[in-house]
Design an enzyme around this catalytic site. Structure first.
Site, mmCIF file in Angstrom:
data_model
loop_
_atom_site.group_PDB
_atom_site.id
_atom_site.type_symbol
_atom_site.label_atom_id
_atom_site.label_comp_id
_atom_site.label_asym_id
_atom_site.label_seq_id
_atom_site.Cartn_x
_atom_site.Cartn_y
_atom_site.Cartn_z
ATOM 1 N N SER A 1 3.412 27.178 -5.570
ATOM 2 C CA SER A 1 2.827 27.631 -6.829
ATOM 3 C C SER A 1 3.860 28.064 -7.856
ATOM 4 O O SER A 1 3.628 27.929 -9.045
ATOM 5 C CB SER A 1 1.838 28.761 -6.572
ATOM 6 O OG SER A 1 2.454 29.811 -5.862
ATOM 7 N N ASP B 1 -2.014 24.564 2.560
ATOM 8 C CA ASP B 1 -2.691 25.061 1.353
ATOM 9 C C ASP B 1 -2.439 24.074 0.214
ATOM 10 O O ASP B 1 -1.304 23.913 -0.229
ATOM 11 C CB ASP B 1 -2.121 26.454 1.030
ATOM 12 C CG ASP B 1 -2.693 27.076 -0.233
ATOM 13 O OD1 ASP B 1 -3.150 26.344 -1.123
ATOM 14 O OD2 ASP B 1 -2.639 28.316 -0.341
ATOM 15 N N ASN C 1 -3.729 27.252 -14.880
ATOM 16 C CA ASN C 1 -3.780 26.307 -13.759
ATOM 17 C C ASN C 1 -4.899 25.284 -13.928
ATOM 18 O O ASN C 1 -5.218 24.551 -12.989
ATOM 19 C CB ASN C 1 -4.002 27.060 -12.447
ATOM 20 C CG ASN C 1 -2.870 28.011 -12.149
ATOM 21 O OD1 ASN C 1 -1.712 27.688 -12.372
ATOM 22 N ND2 ASN C 1 -3.202 29.191 -11.657
ATOM 23 N N HIS D 1 2.159 31.716 -0.380
ATOM 24 C CA HIS D 1 1.342 32.587 -1.237
ATOM 25 C C HIS D 1 0.956 33.889 -0.524
ATOM 26 O O HIS D 1 0.763 33.914 0.688
ATOM 27 C CB HIS D 1 0.078 31.798 -1.606
ATOM 28 C CG HIS D 1 -0.758 32.403 -2.682
ATOM 29 N ND1 HIS D 1 -1.893 33.123 -2.427
ATOM 30 C CD2 HIS D 1 -0.629 32.368 -4.027
ATOM 31 C CE1 HIS D 1 -2.450 33.500 -3.571
ATOM 32 N NE2 HIS D 1 -1.703 33.057 -4.564
ATOM 33 N N LYS E 1 -8.481 25.817 -9.802
ATOM 34 C CA LYS E 1 -7.338 25.333 -10.575
ATOM 35 C C LYS E 1 -7.699 23.986 -11.205
ATOM 36 O O LYS E 1 -8.481 23.962 -12.131
ATOM 37 C CB LYS E 1 -6.102 25.345 -9.685
ATOM 38 C CG LYS E 1 -5.719 26.822 -9.448
ATOM 39 C CD LYS E 1 -4.756 27.111 -8.375
ATOM 40 C CE LYS E 1 -4.548 28.634 -8.345
ATOM 41 N NZ LYS E 1 -3.987 29.118 -7.103
#
Ligand SMILES: *Cc1c(COP(=O)(O)O)cnc(C)c1O
Length: 396
Positions: free
Chosen positions: A187, A212, A48, A141, A243
């Site tokens: 993600s 997020d 990431n 997430h 990330k």
């Protein structure tokens, strides 16, 4: 030997029988976009570190400067004596970047979501009447789900990015204060939420909108500010430094009363040691670099579009990806593991993602692109995919 090893071993054996047992595999950085492993050097398509900042000399240098100036540890939690001037300086920079009145640093992104969301839900449950209501995207997430659990709130799940479904759920008369929670970039699918649409629904239903930005911060939006900047009606923006920003830690940005409430009522902020100074140095250097990385962000977007074309040409779906995260959704676990193995033989690291991390039947390689890659790295990936996939598809 521990007292309950038999119990733990039984759970592991069951996992092994499902073919889903996992183990840690060490890697070391080995040049831009590369790692060395026991199998040799691999081009890394699983990190990431989207901007290649985790090994940037400016971050390492400022981390060392901050260690020398402020020490290697903050020594205490923020409210005791762990708040150093650099904590507050970074918080001011994040608030400005996100266009919010205030910001707060948190230990990690997981801790931020679990701790902050739980605290907000608890506070919103104060007063007469039933507890708060939480509306959560189906692909949110694990840390966001953990926040709801910590507060004892059972989330109402709306179908992924399906605002009509969310509107249906919101049409039921409320029984308590409402929250809508989403990621701005998801993600595992690499697609984007319709933030303007969510903000309009939140407005209509007087719901607190929590976003997020773990995978957008640094990469998307003007100057890498993320996708929330400029959209009114988003109550809280969360993101990580782990990330694209190349180091560690997380933040939330919101109104002054929201942040002050967290400082006073969020156990995940109160009872943990402040971020260490070297990490603050790395964050500070990354924030300096961010506005100058437009060319890197543009190259990343162009390469991601090219990779999606390659995958579509092979008949492999990429979910709704429109970002640097490009899932190669192959379906079965065997196909995902097989493709990952063939790529590894070709010198490419692309880890297979399987249930329970993603839904059954959507096993994939989660291909994450980085500004540290060059066009040749992408050409190698395309060549390896074209060479490996036909045989695997026939076998699948
Ligand atoms: C990675 C991630 C987190 C957790 O961030 P960490 O700093 O790694 O703990 C939170 N939310 C999303 C969407 C993520 O992908």
């Amino acid at each position: 030997m521990s007292r309950f090893d038999a119990v733990f071993t039984a759970a592991l054996t069951a996992r092994q029988a499902e073919g889903r047992a996992r183990a840690l595999r060490p890697v070391s950085p080995a040049g831009p976009g590369r790692v060395s492993t026991p199998d040799g050097a691999l081009i890394n398509f699983s990190s990431n570190d989207y901007l290649g900042l985790a090994n940037h000399p400016a971050l390492a240098a400022r981390a060392a400067d901050y260690a020398a100036a402020w020490g290697t540890g903050a020594g205490a939690s923020r409210l005791i004596c762990g708040t150093l001037p650099p904590h507050q300086a970074i918080e001011a920079r994040i608030a400005a970047l996100k266009g919010k009145p205030a910001a707060l640093l948190m230990g990690t992104g997981w801790q931020a979501n679990a701790g902050v969301l739980a605290a907000l839900l608890r506070l919103a449950g104060n007063g007469p009447g039933a507890g708060p209501e939480l509306f959560s995207d189906a692909l949110n997430h694990n840390s966001l789900i953990a926040g709801a659990r910590l507060a004892g709130v059972r989330p109402r799940i709306f179908r992924h990015n399906d605002l009509a479904h969310l509107a249906e759920l919101l049409a039921v008369p409320p029984t308590g204060r409402r929250f809508i929670v989403t990621e701005s970039v998801f993600s595992m699918d690499g697609d984007r939420a319709d933030l303007a649409g969510l903000a309009a629904l939140a407005d209509e239903h007087d719901a607190f909108l929590y976003v997020d930005e773990a995978h957008a911060t640094g990469v998307l939006g003007e100057g890498g500010r993320g996708l929330c900047a400029g959209i009114p009606g988003i109550d809280l923006v969360m993101g990580t430094f782990s990330k694209a920003l190349g180091s560690f830690g997380a933040y939330v940005a919101a109104s002054r009363p929201t942040i002050d409430a967290l400082i006073n009522f969020a156990p995940g902020f109160i009872y943990t040691t402040a971020l260490p100074p070297p990490v603050l140095g790395a964050i500070d250097a990354a924030l300096d670099l961010l506005p100058g990385l437009d060319a890197a962000r543009d190259a990343l977007a162009a390469r991601a579009a090219g990779l999606r074309d390659v995958l579509h040409g092979l008949g492999i779906g990429t979910a709704g990806s429109s970002t640097q995260i490009v899932p190669a959704v192959v379906g079965s676990e065997a196909a995902a593991l097989g493709l990952a193995a063939r790529l590894r033989e070709a010198g490419l690291l692309a880890v297979a993602i399987r249930p329970p991390t993603v839904p059954e039947g959507t096993s994939r390689l989660r291909l994450a692109l980085s500004a540290a890659h060059d066009d040749r790295d992408l050409a190698e990936l395309a060549g390896a995919l074209r060479a490996a996939w036909p045989a695997l598809r026939r076998a699948a």
